[in-house]
Motif scaffolding. Structure first.
Motif, PDB file in Angstrom:
ATOM      1  N   ARG A 230      30.080  28.120  41.315  1.00  0.00           N
ATOM      2  CA  ARG A 230      30.676  28.358  42.633  1.00  0.00           C
ATOM      3  C   ARG A 230      31.282  29.743  42.782  1.00  0.00           C
ATOM      4  N   TRP A 231      31.816  30.313  41.699  1.00  0.00           N
ATOM      5  CA  TRP A 231      32.622  31.524  41.792  1.00  0.00           C
ATOM      6  C   TRP A 231      32.037  32.670  40.984  1.00  0.00           C
ATOM      7  N   LEU A 232      32.219  33.867  41.503  1.00  0.00           N
ATOM      8  CA  LEU A 232      31.911  35.102  40.785  1.00  0.00           C
ATOM      9  C   LEU A 232      33.219  35.863  40.577  1.00  0.00           C
ATOM     10  N   ALA A 233      33.514  36.156  39.323  1.00  0.00           N
ATOM     11  CA  ALA A 233      34.647  37.037  39.004  1.00  0.00           C
ATOM     12  C   ALA A 233      34.084  38.362  38.534  1.00  0.00           C
ATOM     13  N   TYR A 234      34.749  39.448  38.860  1.00  0.00           N
ATOM     14  CA  TYR A 234      34.280  40.769  38.446  1.00  0.00           C
ATOM     15  C   TYR A 234      35.425  41.757  38.533  1.00  0.00           C
TER      16      TYR A 234
ATOM     17  N   VAL B 153      37.828  37.845  42.658  1.00  0.00           N
ATOM     18  CA  VAL B 153      37.101  36.578  42.671  1.00  0.00           C
ATOM     19  C   VAL B 153      36.504  36.387  44.059  1.00  0.00           C
ATOM     20  N   MET B 154      35.226  35.994  44.092  1.00  0.00           N
ATOM     21  CA  MET B 154      34.590  35.677  45.363  1.00  0.00           C
ATOM     22  C   MET B 154      33.800  34.384  45.227  1.00  0.00           C
TER      23      MET B 154
ATOM     24  N   ALA C 158      38.550  38.649  46.768  1.00  0.00           N
ATOM     25  CA  ALA C 158      39.982  38.896  46.783  1.00  0.00           C
ATOM     26  C   ALA C 158      40.441  39.382  45.426  1.00  0.00           C
ATOM     27  N   ALA C 159      41.273  40.428  45.417  1.00  0.00           N
ATOM     28  CA  ALA C 159      41.920  40.857  44.177  1.00  0.00           C
ATOM     29  C   ALA C 159      43.019  39.861  43.852  1.00  0.00           C
ATOM     30  N   ILE C 160      43.104  39.422  42.590  1.00  0.00           N
ATOM     31  CA  ILE C 160      44.075  38.383  42.242  1.00  0.00           C
ATOM     32  C   ILE C 160      45.076  38.858  41.183  1.00  0.00           C
TER      33      ILE C 160
ATOM     34  N   THR D 100      45.021  31.389  37.312  1.00  0.00           N
ATOM     35  CA  THR D 100      44.316  30.502  38.221  1.00  0.00           C
ATOM     36  C   THR D 100      43.459  31.352  39.151  1.00  0.00           C
ATOM     37  N   LEU D 101      42.489  30.733  39.801  1.00  0.00           N
ATOM     38  CA  LEU D 101      41.536  31.504  40.596  1.00  0.00           C
ATOM     39  C   LEU D 101      42.171  32.142  41.820  1.00  0.00           C
ATOM     40  N   ASP D 102      43.313  31.618  42.239  1.00  0.00           N
ATOM     41  CA  ASP D 102      44.016  32.243  43.363  1.00  0.00           C
ATOM     42  C   ASP D 102      45.023  33.287  42.898  1.00  0.00           C
ATOM     43  N   GLY D 103      45.160  33.453  41.579  1.00  0.00           N
ATOM     44  CA  GLY D 103      46.068  34.451  41.043  1.00  0.00           C
ATOM     45  C   GLY D 103      47.539  34.052  41.064  1.00  0.00           C
TER      46      GLY D 103
END
Length: 438
Positions: free
Chosen positions: A350-354, A366-367, A376-378, A412-415
């Motif tokens: 579901r998610w791409l982190a970069y 994370v998008m 979004a930058a977290i 967490t994915l929302d930072g």
């Protein structure tokens, strides 16, 4: 540069990390585990957290490892739980607690348990979980373990609690790999998910980069410079034995396992330029996947094995692209920002982190794949690198710079919830989160 692809190294830059190994796009010893001791500092507040009381386990005070404290730290680090004051008399797994008391403390659930040393030197660890709101016994767990596995038993209890209360698998008994640099010495470590109980898999006076877990968690692929050039090895965790995977002319870098474990994709410069090649896990002749005049690097597979995400400057600046696992049908994935690298795909796809360079700072983004929403930058740090997802897709581990030193953090994915894993000496980098234990 900031990638894990050592294509261009000057004589003076023989200590590469992901910030320095590339200019292109813009003797083995087993060491004791004592080095890799961490202190976990959890910060932030999540929007929705489950209040849980973890009573002091009976016998915890005499145990070499404080089981209740380890479980609490695990659950808090997940971002899903908030600890409720559980002071008072210890409760064990046989206790019938007065749940009214715990309701008054605003706890939704209660964990009790015990740890006892057996005559043969092993430890009997037990727990029981209560639903305070409904007044229900949710079951328990028991483990008989040697002293060296006490922390693992605590992580397994945390996994049990997490799954019972969230419906999803916990990741606390999984492992992470990371690299440290202390002076001129490099070490590849395998540790618990909280950074503790670190064991050295490889020590070298030359750089080690890009550790990558095999899908079944039995092996690590990595790049070693011990031959004075980047070479890819696969290292068996249990036996400590390793085998050479790629030592072709030029650079061999950025290994990534396919989900079936039968092959890897890596960046090789054997035919000029840096391109992506498929290499059988058993070794042999690589098969070229990309045919570009640009640098293609940092590959990673989608969880279903159908696609490979990678970084290329074919559009003029580093961006993240996707192609079929056999090569071809390349499409660009990132469009926000002029410099995007180090892709990681969540195990649920579901998610791409970069990592994106924003105003000279490297920040974790994370998008959600397949959605129009912007990435979004977290983080609020400016030297982030090497994101890697937990196997339940709920957390990320990454390296960053804080107070002039490198450290590992989970987020967490929302930072909103972060945990800093701070080593005692040296720089810590290149984390990779291993799979669920099978």
């Amino acid at each position: 540069m900031h990638l894990k692809n050592p294509d261009i190294l000057t004589a003076a830059s023989r200590a590469p990390d992901r910030r320095s190994v590339i200019a292109g796009l813009g003797s083995l010893a087993m060491l004791p585990a004592a080095w890799g001791q961490f202190r976990v500092e959890v910060s932030g507040v999540g929007l929705t957290q489950l209040p849980i009381a973890i009573a002091a386990f009976r016998g915890d005070a005499q145990s070499p490892q404080k089981i209740a404290a380890i479980v609490q730290a695990d659950l808090e680090r997940s971002g899903q739980f908030r600890a409720v004051d559980a002071s008072g008399n210890p409760l064990d797994e046989t206790s019938r607690p007065d749940l009214t008391v715990w309701r008054q403390r605003a706890a939704d659930s209660l964990l009790t348990g015990s740890v006892a040393r057996l005559a043969d030197g092993r430890y009997d660890v037990r727990c029981r979980l209560w639903d305070v709101v409904r007044g229900q016994d949710l079951g328990g767990q028991s483990y008989v373990v040697p002293q060296g596995d006490l922390r693992l038993s605590a992580h397994r209890i945390a996994d049990f609690v997490y799954e019972k209360l969230t419906g999803e698998k916990g990741v606390f008994s999984t492992r992470i790999a990371y690299v440290t640099k202390a002076g001129t010495r490099y070490n590849l470590w395998v540790a618990d998910s909280d950074g503790e109980d670190a064991q050295s898999a490889l020590a070298s006076p030359e750089p080690i980069i890009s550790p990558s877990w095999s899908p079944n968690g039995s092996q690590l692929a990595y790049v070693s410079f011990e031959s004075r050039k980047p070479v890819i090895y696969a290292h068996d965790i249990a036996s400590g034995k390793r085998r050479l995977l790629a030592n072709f002319r030029g650079s061999n870098s950025a290994p990534a396992w396919a989900p079936d474990g039968n092959q890897l994709v890596a960046t090789l410069s054997r035919d000029g330029g840096s391109q992506l090649y498929a290499i059988a896990a058993s070794g042999g002749e690589p098969r070229r996947l990309t045919q570009s005049a640009s640098i293609d690097t940092e590959p990673t597979f989608s969880p279903d094995g159908r696609f490979i995400y990678f970084v290329s400057d074919r559009g003029g600046s580093p961006q993240i692209y996707r192609m079929g696992a056999g090569g071809g049908n390349v499409e660009r994935i990132t469009f926000t920002g002029s410099y995007n690298i180090s892709p990681a795909i969540s195990p649920d796809g579901r998610w791409l982190a970069y990592i994106s360079r924003v105003g000279g700072a490297f920040k974790l983004h994370v998008m959600e794949l397949g959605k129009a929403a912007a990435a979004a930058a977290i983080t609020d740090t400016n030297g982030d690198e090497s994101p890697s997802f937990a196997p339940n897709s709920r957390l990320l581990v990454y390296a960053t710079q804080q107070q002039g030193r490198e450290a590992l953090l989970t987020t967490t994915l929302d930072g909103k919830i972060k945990a800093r894993l701070t080593g005692s000496t040296g720089d810590i980098r290149e984390p990779d989160w291993g799979p669920f234990q099978r």
